[in-house]
Design a protein around this motif. Structure first.
Motif, PDB file in Angstrom:
ATOM      1  N   PHE A   9       3.460  -0.856   3.871  1.00  0.00           N
ATOM      2  CA  PHE A   9       2.790   0.449   3.923  1.00  0.00           C
ATOM      3  C   PHE A   9       3.841   1.540   3.717  1.00  0.00           C
ATOM      4  CE2 PHE A   9       0.751   4.070   6.048  1.00  0.00           C
ATOM      5  CZ  PHE A   9      -0.560   3.969   5.597  1.00  0.00           C
ATOM      6  N   THR A  10       3.745   2.272   2.614  1.00  0.00           N
ATOM      7  CA  THR A  10       4.745   3.291   2.272  1.00  0.00           C
ATOM      8  C   THR A  10       4.066   4.625   1.999  1.00  0.00           C
ATOM      9  OG1 THR A  10       6.159   1.607   1.262  1.00  0.00           O
ATOM     10  CG2 THR A  10       6.643   3.905   0.724  1.00  0.00           C
ATOM     11  N   LEU A  11       4.647   5.674   2.546  1.00  0.00           N
ATOM     12  CA  LEU A  11       4.158   7.032   2.317  1.00  0.00           C
ATOM     13  C   LEU A  11       5.262   7.877   1.706  1.00  0.00           C
ATOM     14  CD1 LEU A  11       2.319   7.690   5.716  1.00  0.00           C
ATOM     15  CD2 LEU A  11       1.342   6.783   3.595  1.00  0.00           C
ATOM     16  N   ILE A  12       4.904   8.643   0.673  1.00  0.00           N
ATOM     17  CA  ILE A  12       5.800   9.655   0.109  1.00  0.00           C
ATOM     18  C   ILE A  12       5.195  11.008   0.448  1.00  0.00           C
ATOM     19  CG2 ILE A  12       6.929  10.551  -1.949  1.00  0.00           C
ATOM     20  CD1 ILE A  12       7.738   7.687  -1.276  1.00  0.00           C
ATOM     21  N   GLN A  14       0.849  -1.196   0.000  1.00  0.00           N
ATOM     22  CA  GLN A  14       0.000   0.000   0.000  1.00  0.00           C
ATOM     23  C   GLN A  14       0.880   1.240   0.000  1.00  0.00           C
ATOM     24  OE1 GLN A  14      -2.504  -1.055   3.464  1.00  0.00           O
ATOM     25  NE2 GLN A  14      -1.882  -3.078   2.764  1.00  0.00           N
ATOM     26  N   ARG A  15       0.699   2.064  -1.012  1.00  0.00           N
ATOM     27  CA  ARG A  15       1.576   3.209  -1.224  1.00  0.00           C
ATOM     28  C   ARG A  15       0.734   4.453  -1.488  1.00  0.00           C
ATOM     29  NH1 ARG A  15       5.645   0.155  -5.528  1.00  0.00           N
ATOM     30  NH2 ARG A  15       6.633  -1.229  -4.005  1.00  0.00           N
ATOM     31  N   PHE A  16       1.055   5.530  -0.775  1.00  0.00           N
ATOM     32  CA  PHE A  16       0.260   6.744  -0.893  1.00  0.00           C
ATOM     33  C   PHE A  16       1.175   7.972  -0.888  1.00  0.00           C
ATOM     34  CE2 PHE A  16      -2.212   3.542   1.361  1.00  0.00           C
ATOM     35  CZ  PHE A  16      -3.359   3.482   0.578  1.00  0.00           C
ATOM     36  N   PHE A  17       0.695   9.025  -1.532  1.00  0.00           N
ATOM     37  CA  PHE A  17       1.360  10.327  -1.519  1.00  0.00           C
ATOM     38  C   PHE A  17       0.613  11.198  -0.526  1.00  0.00           C
ATOM     39  CE2 PHE A  17       2.458  14.572  -2.892  1.00  0.00           C
ATOM     40  CZ  PHE A  17       3.783  14.463  -3.321  1.00  0.00           C
ATOM     41  N   LEU A  38       2.497  -4.238  10.291  1.00  0.00           N
ATOM     42  CA  LEU A  38       2.931  -4.017   8.920  1.00  0.00           C
ATOM     43  C   LEU A  38       4.334  -3.430   8.892  1.00  0.00           C
ATOM     44  CD1 LEU A  38      -0.310  -2.393   7.440  1.00  0.00           C
ATOM     45  CD2 LEU A  38       0.316  -4.813   7.479  1.00  0.00           C
ATOM     46  N   THR A  39       5.111  -3.770   7.873  1.00  0.00           N
ATOM     47  CA  THR A  39       6.378  -3.094   7.652  1.00  0.00           C
ATOM     48  C   THR A  39       6.088  -1.740   7.023  1.00  0.00           C
ATOM     49  OG1 THR A  39       6.643  -4.175   5.506  1.00  0.00           O
ATOM     50  CG2 THR A  39       7.678  -5.223   7.411  1.00  0.00           C
ATOM     51  N   THR A  40       6.956  -0.769   7.289  1.00  0.00           N
ATOM     52  CA  THR A  40       6.693   0.602   6.857  1.00  0.00           C
ATOM     53  C   THR A  40       7.924   1.230   6.218  1.00  0.00           C
ATOM     54  OG1 THR A  40       7.259   1.406   9.072  1.00  0.00           O
ATOM     55  CG2 THR A  40       4.917   1.038   8.616  1.00  0.00           C
ATOM     56  N   LEU A  92       2.019   5.896   9.782  1.00  0.00           N
ATOM     57  CA  LEU A  92       3.061   4.867   9.823  1.00  0.00           C
ATOM     58  C   LEU A  92       3.046   4.138  11.160  1.00  0.00           C
ATOM     59  CD1 LEU A  92       5.915   6.949   8.152  1.00  0.00           C
ATOM     60  CD2 LEU A  92       4.833   4.919   7.146  1.00  0.00           C
ATOM     61  N   HIS A  93       2.876   4.893  12.233  1.00  0.00           N
ATOM     62  CA  HIS A  93       2.834   4.293  13.566  1.00  0.00           C
ATOM     63  C   HIS A  93       1.650   3.338  13.680  1.00  0.00           C
ATOM     64  CE1 HIS A  93       4.100   4.415  17.833  1.00  0.00           C
ATOM     65  NE2 HIS A  93       2.820   4.169  18.078  1.00  0.00           N
ATOM     66  N   ALA A  94       0.497   3.761  13.172  1.00  0.00           N
ATOM     67  CA  ALA A  94      -0.696   2.910  13.211  1.00  0.00           C
ATOM     68  C   ALA A  94      -0.476   1.641  12.394  1.00  0.00           C
ATOM     69  CB  ALA A  94      -1.902   3.685  12.700  1.00  0.00           C
TER      70      ALA A  94
END
Length: 241
Positions: free
Chosen positions: A115-118, A4-7, A33-35, A25-27
Motif C-alpha cells: 500500500f503506497t501513497l504519494i 495498491q498505489r494512490f495519489f 500490509l506493508t506501507t 497508512l496506519h489502517a
C-alpha cells in the motif's frame, strides 16, 4: 496481492491531507500490509543536523513499514512555508514534473509495498513552474486519486470542482474522505446541517466515501484511522487482478 498505489490530493491547503494519508497508512498496517509513502516536494521545512526536514514528511515516514530513509520520501524539502514553486525559486531550485517523477518512480519500483501513497501539496492545481502543476505529476505517474475533502464552508463546491478537474485530466478518483477541519462545522451535527452537507457530498461525488473523520482535539494517525474503511480501495484493487 496487487500493489495498491494512490495519489493523495485535497480540496485546498489545510484540508488535512497528511493526517488522512497517515491514517490510511496506519489502517493498512493494521491489516498487515506493508506501507510506503512519498512527499515529492514540501515547503515549510525546518533545519536539522541531517538537513531540512518537513513535519508532514516525517509523519508519513513514521507510518512506513518497513522503514524508509527520509530522502526516499521527501527528495525536495524547502524552507519557506509558501507555495512550492515560489519557495523553490527562492532556493534556486527548478521544480518540474520530470524532477519529481524520477524519485517517486524509484520509490514505487525499488521499494514496492502493498500500500503506497504519494501525497501532493495544497490542492490539485498547485503550480510547479510556469507550465506544470502537481496534477501533471499524478498524470505522469498514472495513479488513481484519493480526495481529502476539508469539510468547512464551501466544501461542496470545492469538492465538486476538484473531482471534475481530476476526471478531466483523465484520472479516476478511487475514493474520498470527509475531514472535519473546522470545529464550528463539526458542531453543526447537533442540528443535522452537517449530515445534510455530507449527504450532498455523497450525492455529487460518485466515488466511495472511505470515512468521515471528526474534528479531533488530539489528531493522530491512530485516532483518525478508526473512522476510515480501506475496503473500497482494497476491493477495487482485487477486482483488477
Amino acid at each position: 496481492m496487487t500493489q495498491q498505489r494512490f495519489f493523495i490530493t485535497g480540496t485546498d491547503t489545510d484540508a488535512g491531507k497528511t493526517l488522512i494519508s497517515c491514517a490510511l497508512l496506519h489502517a493498512a498496517r493494521q491489516r498487515g500490509l506493508t506501507t510506503a509513502a512519498g512527499k515529492p516536494v514540501a515547503s515549510g521545512s525546518h533545519s536539522t543536523a541531517e538537513g531540512l526536514r518537513n513535519s508532514d514528511a516525517l509523519a508519513l515516514q513514521a507510518e512506513c513499514q518497513p522503514t524508509l530513509a527520509y530522502s526516499r520520501i521527501n527528495p525536495i524539502a524547502l524552507s519557506p512555508a509558501i507555495a512550492p514553486h515560489i519557495a523553490a525559486a527562492e532556493a534556486g531550485i527548478a521544480l518540474s514534473v520530470a524532477a519529481l517523477a524520477a524519485p517517486m518512480r524509484q520509490l514505487l519500483d525499488d521499494a514496492p509495498a502493498d500500500f503506497t501513497l504519494i501525497e501532493g501539496a495544497g490542492g490539485w492545481r498547485v503550480p510547479l513552474n510556469k507550465r506544470e502543476t502537481l496534477a501533471d505529476l499524478a498524470r505522469t505517474l498514472q495513479l488513481e486519486v484519493v480526495l481529502v475533502v476539508g469539510v468547512k464552508l464551501g466544501a461542496i463546491n470545492h469538492a465538486r470542482l476538484t473531482l471534475e478537474a481530476i476526471e478531466r485530466d483523465g484520472l479516476k478518483v478511487a475514493g474520498w474522505v470527509a475531514n472535519l477541519v473546522d470545529a464550528k462545522t463539526a458542531q453543526a451535527a447537533q442540528d443535522n446541517r452537517l449530515n445534510e452537507n455530507l449527504d450532498t457530498l455523497r450525492q455529487w461525488l460518485p466515488a466511495p466515501c472511505l470515512g468521515v473523520v471528526p474534528h479531533l482535539t488530539c489528531a493522530s494517525a491512530a485516532a483518525a484511522a478508526r473512522y476510515l474503511d480501506l475496503t473500497p480501495l482494497l476491493a477495487r484493487s482485487a477486482a483488477d487482478d
